[in-house]
Design an enzyme around this catalytic site. Structure first.
Site, PDB file in Angstrom:
ATOM      1  N   TYR A 120      51.980  16.124  56.388  1.00  0.00           N
ATOM      2  CA  TYR A 120      53.007  16.501  55.413  1.00  0.00           C
ATOM      3  C   TYR A 120      54.409  16.607  56.022  1.00  0.00           C
ATOM      4  O   TYR A 120      55.252  17.323  55.507  1.00  0.00           O
ATOM      5  CB  TYR A 120      52.628  17.832  54.741  1.00  0.00           C
ATOM      6  CG  TYR A 120      51.537  17.686  53.679  1.00  0.00           C
ATOM      7  CD1 TYR A 120      50.617  16.655  53.743  1.00  0.00           C
ATOM      8  CD2 TYR A 120      51.427  18.589  52.633  1.00  0.00           C
ATOM      9  CE1 TYR A 120      49.624  16.524  52.797  1.00  0.00           C
ATOM     10  CE2 TYR A 120      50.434  18.466  51.677  1.00  0.00           C
ATOM     11  CZ  TYR A 120      49.537  17.426  51.757  1.00  0.00           C
ATOM     12  OH  TYR A 120      48.549  17.297  50.810  1.00  0.00           O
ATOM     13  N   LYS A 165      39.004  15.951  62.575  1.00  0.00           N
ATOM     14  CA  LYS A 165      38.319  14.652  62.597  1.00  0.00           C
ATOM     15  C   LYS A 165      38.553  14.059  63.988  1.00  0.00           C
ATOM     16  O   LYS A 165      39.075  12.947  64.148  1.00  0.00           O
ATOM     17  CB  LYS A 165      38.873  13.756  61.466  1.00  0.00           C
ATOM     18  CG  LYS A 165      38.107  12.492  61.247  1.00  0.00           C
ATOM     19  CD  LYS A 165      36.708  12.681  60.687  1.00  0.00           C
ATOM     20  CE  LYS A 165      35.978  11.359  60.582  1.00  0.00           C
ATOM     21  NZ  LYS A 165      34.544  11.492  60.284  1.00  0.00           N
ATOM     22  N   ASP A 198      34.714  15.677  57.045  1.00  0.00           N
ATOM     23  CA  ASP A 198      33.800  15.092  56.049  1.00  0.00           C
ATOM     24  C   ASP A 198      32.518  15.915  55.939  1.00  0.00           C
ATOM     25  O   ASP A 198      32.021  16.176  54.839  1.00  0.00           O
ATOM     26  CB  ASP A 198      33.510  13.611  56.343  1.00  0.00           C
ATOM     27  CG  ASP A 198      33.298  13.317  57.820  1.00  0.00           C
ATOM     28  OD1 ASP A 198      33.463  14.235  58.653  1.00  0.00           O
ATOM     29  OD2 ASP A 198      32.946  12.171  58.155  1.00  0.00           O
ATOM     30  N   ASP A 222      44.581  21.271  52.357  1.00  0.00           N
ATOM     31  CA  ASP A 222      44.965  21.098  50.954  1.00  0.00           C
ATOM     32  C   ASP A 222      43.764  20.603  50.151  1.00  0.00           C
ATOM     33  O   ASP A 222      43.433  21.132  49.081  1.00  0.00           O
ATOM     34  CB  ASP A 222      46.118  20.088  50.879  1.00  0.00           C
ATOM     35  CG  ASP A 222      46.873  20.189  49.571  1.00  0.00           C
ATOM     36  OD1 ASP A 222      46.651  21.162  48.819  1.00  0.00           O
ATOM     37  OD2 ASP A 222      47.695  19.299  49.289  1.00  0.00           O
ATOM     38  N   ASP A 226      41.144  22.737  47.256  1.00  0.00           N
ATOM     39  CA  ASP A 226      40.864  22.349  45.863  1.00  0.00           C
ATOM     40  C   ASP A 226      39.350  22.234  45.655  1.00  0.00           C
ATOM     41  O   ASP A 226      38.836  22.567  44.582  1.00  0.00           O
ATOM     42  CB  ASP A 226      41.538  21.013  45.509  1.00  0.00           C
ATOM     43  CG  ASP A 226      42.965  21.211  44.984  1.00  0.00           C
ATOM     44  OD1 ASP A 226      43.592  22.218  45.374  1.00  0.00           O
ATOM     45  OD2 ASP A 226      43.454  20.383  44.198  1.00  0.00           O
TER      46      ASP A 226
HETATM   47  P1  ATP Z   1      49.508  19.636  42.749  1.00  0.00           P
HETATM   48  O1  ATP Z   1      49.354  18.367  43.509  1.00  0.00           O
HETATM   49  O2  ATP Z   1      50.912  19.992  42.408  1.00  0.00           O
HETATM   50  O3  ATP Z   1      48.703  20.775  43.309  1.00  0.00           O
HETATM   51  P2  ATP Z   1      47.456  18.797  40.980  1.00  0.00           P
HETATM   52  O4  ATP Z   1      47.482  17.339  40.923  1.00  0.00           O
HETATM   53  O5  ATP Z   1      46.420  19.460  41.854  1.00  0.00           O
HETATM   54  O6  ATP Z   1      48.892  19.361  41.304  1.00  0.00           O
HETATM   55  P3  ATP Z   1      47.410  20.604  38.781  1.00  0.00           P
HETATM   56  O7  ATP Z   1      48.720  20.664  38.099  1.00  0.00           O
HETATM   57  O8  ATP Z   1      47.088  21.728  39.668  1.00  0.00           O
HETATM   58  O9  ATP Z   1      47.297  19.233  39.492  1.00  0.00           O
HETATM   59  O10 ATP Z   1      46.270  20.440  37.682  1.00  0.00           O
HETATM   60  C1  ATP Z   1      44.977  19.886  37.947  1.00  0.00           C
HETATM   61  C2  ATP Z   1      44.076  20.173  36.739  1.00  0.00           C
HETATM   62  O11 ATP Z   1      43.749  21.560  36.711  1.00  0.00           O
HETATM   63  C3  ATP Z   1      44.733  19.843  35.401  1.00  0.00           C
HETATM   64  O12 ATP Z   1      43.781  19.317  34.498  1.00  0.00           O
HETATM   65  C4  ATP Z   1      45.209  21.195  34.910  1.00  0.00           C
HETATM   66  O13 ATP Z   1      45.286  21.305  33.532  1.00  0.00           O
HETATM   67  C5  ATP Z   1      44.163  22.173  35.483  1.00  0.00           C
HETATM   68  N1  ATP Z   1      44.806  23.459  35.804  1.00  0.00           N
HETATM   69  C6  ATP Z   1      45.636  23.700  36.829  1.00  0.00           C
HETATM   70  N2  ATP Z   1      46.055  24.968  36.802  1.00  0.00           N
HETATM   71  C7  ATP Z   1      45.488  25.563  35.733  1.00  0.00           C
HETATM   72  C8  ATP Z   1      45.550  26.876  35.160  1.00  0.00           C
HETATM   73  N3  ATP Z   1      46.298  27.855  35.700  1.00  0.00           N
HETATM   74  N4  ATP Z   1      44.835  27.120  34.046  1.00  0.00           N
HETATM   75  C9  ATP Z   1      44.081  26.154  33.483  1.00  0.00           C
HETATM   76  N5  ATP Z   1      43.976  24.906  33.972  1.00  0.00           N
HETATM   77  C10 ATP Z   1      44.671  24.594  35.081  1.00  0.00           C
END
Ligand code: ATP
Length: 327
Positions: A120, A165, A198, A222, A226
């Protein structure tokens, strides 16, 4: 005690969850002096800059910052803030809460992500046939983040897992792995182990309970966080802290979620749990506990949940329920 809190709502649901969060924080017996800063896509459109100098200064001069979320300009806002303010440790706790759609109901681990270098650093360039991105790993930043993870484990947990990795990225992740074990030698009361990223991605699905503290480089952290969000019921539930020597910024892991923005559908939990992390950082342990319990009680009751958790409440309705528990 009075605290100067920088507040950056940002874009999309960032603004909605921030409004809900400040509304709840008002209920606590705290002297929070808010200074609002603009940043993000809308700010870029209006002023031609995604992260104005004034906003950076507001954060610099604050005791802590609450950050909502920004959209496409994330690299120029949150990634830049982490660099400029040297917020080198990104803490992302993954916890199962009652009443949520968690795949596992017994998880409680934390991802400590290196926040200032790795993939990043934003050094990309085009070549004749594609593009090249630089990935920087230094001894200094690796030592600092591994030390942070082991210190955290000493206070809160038992084991630290270094994730890399190194078999393929021999120089960069070879260094990270080497430094991880050098630092672990200074903490011989704490168990340590290492895995490739992985394999870690798989173990997070097959035996996530075995993790305590995961320390890793920027991009891996990151992605794995998720995945962690997916294990415990979604992005609406995961808070984070970006901690440096002089500043700290607290934000939900989720982004601005344009797909649900402006509809009152956003889950405010991640933002509120980020505020809990901020209160702990400010040493307001009692208020942190009160807020945390109000959030947990609301989740457990299951009557006022947003639709991502299978409920019917709006962002504000859920936040108001949490607020009512604090009155
Ligand atoms: P970033 O790269 O900025 O982290 P991202 O690509 O991970 O963004 P997000 O905006 O976090 O995307 O959203 C990913 C999915 O999770 C979407 O479908 C969104 O609607 C859902 N989502 C994210 N935050 C929430 C929340 N607080 N409540 C409900 N749904 C959410």
């Amino acid at each position: 005690m009075m605290y100067k809190i920088a507040v950056i709502p940002g874009d999309g649901i960032g603004k909605e969850v921030m409004e809900a969060c400040l509304n709840v924080l008002d209920t606590l017996d705290l002297n929070l002096n808010y200074e609002f800063g603009e940043a993000g896509d809308e700010c870029l459109k209006e002023y031609g800059v995604a992260l104005p100098k004034e906003t950076i200064n507001i954060v610099k001069n604050s005791d802590a910052c609450l950050f909502g979320a920004v959209g496409e300009s994330a690299a120029d806002v949150i990634v830049k803030l982490r660099h400029v303010l040297n917020l080198y440790a990104n803490l992302r706790p993954v916890k199962s809460y009652p009443g949520t759609n968690a795949l596992f109901d017994d998880l409680d681990f934390i991802i400590v992500r290196e926040n200032t270098e790795g993939m990043y650093v934003g050094e990309e360039e085009y070549t004749d046939d594609g593009a090249i991105a630089k990935r920087i790993i230094t001894r200094h930043a690796s030592e600092r983040i591994c030390d942070f993870a082991f210190k955290y484990a000493r206070d809160n947990k038992k084991k630290v897992t270094g994730v890399h990795k190194a078999n393929v990225l021999k120089k960069t992740d070879g260094l990270f792995k080497k430094v991880f074990y050098e630092v672990s030698d200074k903490y011989n009361d704490i168990e340590s182990e290492d895995y490739h990223v992985d394999a870690t991605a798989m173990y997070l699905l097959t035996r996530p309970q075995s993790f305590d503290v995961i320390v890793t480089t920027n991009l891996f952290g990151d992605i794995l966080s998720d995945e962690g969000a997916g294990l415990v019921g979604g992005l609406g539930l995961i808070p984070s802290g970006n901690i440096g020597e002089n500043n700290a910024l607290f934000e939900p892991v989720h982004g601005s979620a344009p797909d649900i923005a402006g509809k009152g559908l956003a889950n405010p939990t991640a933002m509120l749990l980020s505020a809990v992390m901020m209160l702990k950082y400010l040493n307001e342990q009692e208020n942190a506990e009160l807020l945390n319990n109000a959030i947990l009680d609301t989740l457990k009751e299951g009557k006022y949940l947003t639709s991502d958790m299978g409920g019917k409440s709006s962002t504000m309705e859920m936040a108001n329920q949490i607020k009512n528990k604090l009155l």
